[in-house]
Each structure stands twice: as C-alpha cells, then as structure tokens.
Design a protein around this motif. Structure first.
Motif, PDB file in Angstrom:
ATOM      1  N   LEU A   1       0.835  -1.198   0.000  1.00  0.00           N
ATOM      2  CA  LEU A   1       0.000   0.000   0.000  1.00  0.00           C
ATOM      3  C   LEU A   1       0.871   1.250   0.000  1.00  0.00           C
ATOM      4  O   LEU A   1       1.941   1.277   0.641  1.00  0.00           O
ATOM      5  CB  LEU A   1      -0.930   0.025   1.212  1.00  0.00           C
TER       6      LEU A   1
ATOM      7  N   GLU B   1      -3.217   5.197   0.448  1.00  0.00           N
ATOM      8  CA  GLU B   1      -4.010   4.016   0.804  1.00  0.00           C
ATOM      9  C   GLU B   1      -3.888   3.696   2.288  1.00  0.00           C
ATOM     10  O   GLU B   1      -4.866   3.306   2.937  1.00  0.00           O
ATOM     11  CB  GLU B   1      -3.547   2.827  -0.035  1.00  0.00           C
TER      12      GLU B   1
ATOM     13  N   ARG C   1      -6.124   6.137   4.241  1.00  0.00           N
ATOM     14  CA  ARG C   1      -7.545   5.770   4.203  1.00  0.00           C
ATOM     15  C   ARG C   1      -7.814   4.552   5.073  1.00  0.00           C
ATOM     16  O   ARG C   1      -8.842   4.471   5.749  1.00  0.00           O
ATOM     17  CB  ARG C   1      -7.977   5.490   2.755  1.00  0.00           C
ATOM     18  N   LYS C   2      -6.900   3.624   5.075  1.00  0.00           N
ATOM     19  CA  LYS C   2      -7.087   2.384   5.832  1.00  0.00           C
ATOM     20  C   LYS C   2      -7.056   2.619   7.334  1.00  0.00           C
ATOM     21  O   LYS C   2      -7.785   1.987   8.108  1.00  0.00           O
ATOM     22  CB  LYS C   2      -5.988   1.389   5.442  1.00  0.00           C
TER      23      LYS C   2
ATOM     24  N   GLU D   1      -2.435  11.775   5.445  1.00  0.00           N
ATOM     25  CA  GLU D   1      -1.228  11.338   4.756  1.00  0.00           C
ATOM     26  C   GLU D   1       0.022  11.899   5.436  1.00  0.00           C
ATOM     27  O   GLU D   1       1.061  11.239   5.502  1.00  0.00           O
ATOM     28  CB  GLU D   1      -1.273  11.776   3.287  1.00  0.00           C
TER      29      GLU D   1
END
Length: 281
Positions: free
Chosen positions: A236, A240, A243-244, A249
C-alpha cells in the motif's frame, strides 16, 4: 430620658444649678450616649447614613457600574459529548447543562465545537477509531472521560488518537468536568498524576533507547507503527494507508519517518525487512 436637641454652649440666662453645678457636664468628657443625643451625629442627622446608597451608572458602563465583571459570564465554551452508553451520555450532559459557561452542541451537529468529550468504560478499538475521526477536525480539542485503562498501551493509544485531557469517570463531578472543559478551551492538557508519571516513564524509555543503539527496546514498535509497516509490506502507498488507518497522509509519513530514523534504517523497504526479521510484524 435622652434629649435629641442640639447642644448649647451655655445654660439658660440666669443659669440654674443644673447648668453649672454638675461636674459631669462641665469638667469631664461627655459619655458616648450624650454625644449621640446632644450633637447632630452622622447616624442621627446625616442624610448619607439614613438613606440607602443608590449605585450611579457611569457613562459607557452597564447598569450598576459592573463593566469589568460582565464579559467573563458571557463567554461560553461549546461542547459536544460522545458516549456509546446512553446512561453515560445523559449523566455528562446533565452535569454540564447546569453551568452557564457551557454551550452544549447537539450530537447530530458537532461541527465547530471547541471541546469534544468522549465518555467510555475503557479504551478499545471502537474508541480509538472514534478518536481518530475526531482528530480530523482541527477546530476541536478532545477530552476522554474513562472508567479504567485496562491495558498498558491504552493511554498511549488514546494520546495518539488526539486526546489532550483525561478524567477518570469516578471523579467526573460537575466541578471537575467544568475545569477540564475550560482548561482544554484554553489550550491546556490535563492528566491525573499517576497517568502523567506513566507517560513520563514511557517517554524516558524511548529517550534511553534512542541514546543507546544496542538497547533491546530500540527495536520495539508501537501498535500504530507496526500496523503501518504491515500495510507497507502489503504494497500500500501513503494515500491508501491513510484511508485504511483513518490518519492523514502527513501523519502516515511522519510515523514511518520516525521509525526509519529511530532504527537507523535507509528507507521503507529496509524498515519492513528489519521488522520481518525481528518478528515485529
């Protein structure tokens, strides 16, 4: 009987015995009772003493001349309350609703609240997920009213979730809740003494590990660091992973950079390989 007429300097013309023969009236100071009766005193004759004082309204000041005291009472702190248990929610709301310093925000519309209080029995995965969501709102500061910290890393997980103040539920009376909210609104942090000692011990352990490259604790990862390295190992990218894990970020980048720096590694691939070889993920 005590007379109330003003005192005369002499007796009547042709002064009789009562005017000159009594030594108490000519050679000694008059008792306190005669001075009250024979002289127009402040209590008997002064209009200021007998008339109640009426506050004067100064130009530009509120009625009663209380210009300096009013602003404090008009400043209110907006508070949103979260609790999975309806009983806990009602209890905290009831305590805060009675205070004029607090403006409660409806749970359905918590946006813009200065302070958010999360009330739980313990810090579990559901609580951590809620704290992470609340952390995304930069306008609010999150406080935790908790029953107990069951695991050793529960305090760390709460602080990583953005909690800036902690209060044990058994101590959450109206005054302590109010102090907690006002302190958070002023940008302060609040921790019970024993939890602060635990946190300082944890920070000291990390510092000693950083100063000693051969320390066994240097290779220890927090739960968040291990989760992110595991996601990196699965291929990932930063967006990603964000979001997970419900982090931004920027937070993902900072966490991974901290791991790489602390373990003196070269990049993310090196960090994943190190964690796998040492059984950390």
């Amino acid at each position: 009987m005590i007379r109330t007429q003003p005192h005369r300097s002499g007796g009547p013309t042709g002064s009789g015995p009562s005017a000159t023969s009594d030594p108490s009236l000519t050679s000694s100071p008059a008792p306190s009772t005669s001075s009250i009766s024979s002289t127009p005193s402040a209590s008997a004759a002064s209009p200021e003493a007998s008339t109640p004082r009426i506050p004067v309204q100064l130009p530009g000041s509120p009625q009663g001349g209380r210009a300096k005291a009013e602003p404090r009472s008009t400043r209110r702190v907006s508070v949103a309350v979260y609790a999975a248990d309806p009983v806990l929610h009602v209890g905290v709301v009831h305590q805060l609703r009675q205070r004029p310093e607090i403006e409660l925000v409806e749970k359905a519309r918590p946006e813009g609240a200065q302070v958010t209080l999360v009330t739980v029995d313990s810090v579990d995965d559901e609580t951590v997920a809620l704290l992470r969501r609340l952390r995304q709102d930069p306008r609010t500061r999150t406080g935790l009213v908790v029953g107990t910290f069951e695991s050793g890393d529960a305090l760390q997980r709460a602080i990583e979730g953005g909690v800036t103040a902690v209060l044990r539920r058994a101590e959450a009376d109206q005054d302590r809740l109010l102090r907690l909210v006002l302190a958070m609104a002023n940008g302060e942090g609040v921790l019970p003494g024993d939890l602060l000692a635990r946190l300082l011990h944890h920070v000291g352990t990390l510092q000693r590990a950083a100063l000693d490259p051969h320390s066994p604790s240097l290779s220890t990862l927090t739960a968040r660091e291990a989760d992110m390295l595991r996601l990196v190992s699965e291929g990932l990218d930063t967006a990603e992973i964000a979001r997970k894990t419900s982090y931004s970020e920027r937070t993902v980048k900072n966490v991974l950079h901290e791991v790489i720096t602390r373990l003196q590694l070269r990049n993310r691939t090196h960090a994943v390989g190190f964690a796998l070889r040492n059984g950390l993920i």
